[in-house]
Design a protein around this motif. Sequence first.
Motif, PDB file in Angstrom:
ATOM      1  N   TRP A  46       0.830  -1.204   0.000  1.00 25.05           N
ATOM      2  CA  TRP A  46       0.000   0.000   0.000  1.00 25.05           C
ATOM      3  C   TRP A  46       0.868   1.259   0.000  1.00 25.05           C
ATOM      4  N   VAL A  47       1.935   1.253   0.795  1.00 25.28           N
ATOM      5  CA  VAL A  47       2.819   2.417   0.837  1.00 25.28           C
ATOM      6  C   VAL A  47       3.438   2.652  -0.537  1.00 25.28           C
ATOM      7  N   ARG A  48       3.897   1.569  -1.177  1.00 23.07           N
ATOM      8  CA  ARG A  48       4.488   1.730  -2.512  1.00 23.07           C
ATOM      9  C   ARG A  48       3.469   2.308  -3.490  1.00 23.07           C
ATOM     10  N   ARG A  49       2.216   1.869  -3.383  1.00 22.91           N
ATOM     11  CA  ARG A  49       1.178   2.386  -4.273  1.00 22.91           C
ATOM     12  C   ARG A  49       0.952   3.877  -4.032  1.00 22.91           C
ATOM     13  N   LEU A  50       0.870   4.263  -2.761  1.00 25.37           N
ATOM     14  CA  LEU A  50       0.598   5.662  -2.426  1.00 25.37           C
ATOM     15  C   LEU A  50       1.739   6.576  -2.847  1.00 25.37           C
ATOM     16  N   THR A  51       2.976   6.088  -2.761  1.00 30.52           N
ATOM     17  CA  THR A  51       4.126   6.926  -3.118  1.00 30.52           C
ATOM     18  C   THR A  51       4.475   6.863  -4.594  1.00 30.52           C
ATOM     19  N   PRO A  98      -0.229  11.427  -1.257  1.00 33.40           N
ATOM     20  CA  PRO A  98      -1.393  12.325  -1.268  1.00 33.40           C
ATOM     21  C   PRO A  98      -2.334  12.046  -0.105  1.00 33.40           C
ATOM     22  N   SER A  99      -2.938  13.083   0.422  1.00 32.94           N
ATOM     23  CA  SER A  99      -3.926  12.923   1.479  1.00 32.94           C
ATOM     24  C   SER A  99      -5.226  12.382   0.884  1.00 32.94           C
ATOM     25  N   TYR A 100      -6.138  11.979   1.759  1.00 36.16           N
ATOM     26  CA  TYR A 100      -7.428  11.462   1.302  1.00 36.16           C
ATOM     27  C   TYR A 100      -8.171  12.510   0.476  1.00 36.16           C
TER      28      TYR A 100
END
Length: 319
Positions: free
Chosen positions: A21-26, A112-114
Motif C-alpha cells: 500500500w505504501v508503494r502504491r501511495l508513493t 497524497p492525502s485522502y
Amino acid sequence: MTRAEAELQELTPLDREAHAWVRRLTSGEATGADADALREWCRRSPAHASAFSSASRLWRAVEPASKVLDEEANRAARQRSRTMARRAFIGGAIAASAGGVLLVRPPLDLWPSYSELQADFRTGVGERREISVADGVAIEMNARTSLSVTDGVVELISGEASFAASEDRLRDLEVRADSGTTATAHGRFDIRRVGAEVRVTCYANEVRVAHPSRTLMLRAQQQVSYRSGAIDEAVSIDPAIASAWQRGLMVFDMTPLDEVIADLNRYRTGHIVLLDRNLARSPVNGRFRIDRPDDALTQIELAFGIKRRTLPGGLILLG
C-alpha cells in the motif's frame, strides 16, 4: 544489504500487504479508489491499521528521520482531534486508528492525502494537464496537483495551477486555497499550494487576494504569499522564472533548498526528505528540465556536500 532491506525480508504477509500500500501511495499514480480500498483494508482489524502505520515508517532505520516522522505523526494526531467534526468522511474505525491519521495527513507529505485523492481533477508525477471547468475559464495544472469545483468556485487542494479568465466572462473567477480566495474578472494568475504556504502570482490585469487578515490587489508581475494566520506584502517577480514550469522547466534563482525539494517531489516518483534542516533556506541556482529531475538532485548533492540514502518505497533521505 541495508538494515531496512533486511527488515523487509522478515515481514509477515500482513506487513507485506501494508508495504505494498505504501508503494502504491508513493508511486504518484494512486487514485481515489485506492484511498477507499486502503481505508477498507485498515478497517478490517486493528492489526491491519497498525501494519499500515508501521509500513509508513520506511525510514525507521535512520534515527534522525524516524524522530521527524514521530513528531509529525504526533502533530497529526493532535490536529485530528481538533478537527474530527470536519472529517466525518473518514468514519469511526479508521479515524480512531493510526492508519486513519496517516490517510488524513500523511507524514511529511509522503503521499497524497485522502482529500487530494478524492479531488475532481488530479495530475500525476511529471504530468501537466489543461482543463476547462466553466465557460471562459482555462486552467493548466502542474504535476501532482489536485483541485475540485463547487458551485463555480475552484478549490486548489494541493500543488500548482495557472488560471485565466477570458474578457467575455460575465462573472469573476474565484479560486480558494487554504484560508484565502483569489478572484479576477479577466486576469491571469498562478496559485501554488505546498504545505502550509500559498503563493499567488499575477501575470495579466489584476487579481484580488482576500485573506482573513486583509485583502490586497495584485497587478501584473506581482506575487504574494500567505498562510492561515498571515499574509505577506506583495513583491515584484520575473514572470519568466515564475512560469517556467509551463515550458517544462525548473528555474531556480536563489531559491531556498526546501522549496527546490518540494518541486523535485512533484516531478519524480517517491519522496525526498531533507534531514539537515539547517540547509533548508540555503539558496539554489540552476535551470533543469522537468522530465530530468534527478539532474537537479545530483547538483544539490555536489553543491552542499550531502549524501543521499535510498530506502524502500522510493524514499530518499538527504543529509
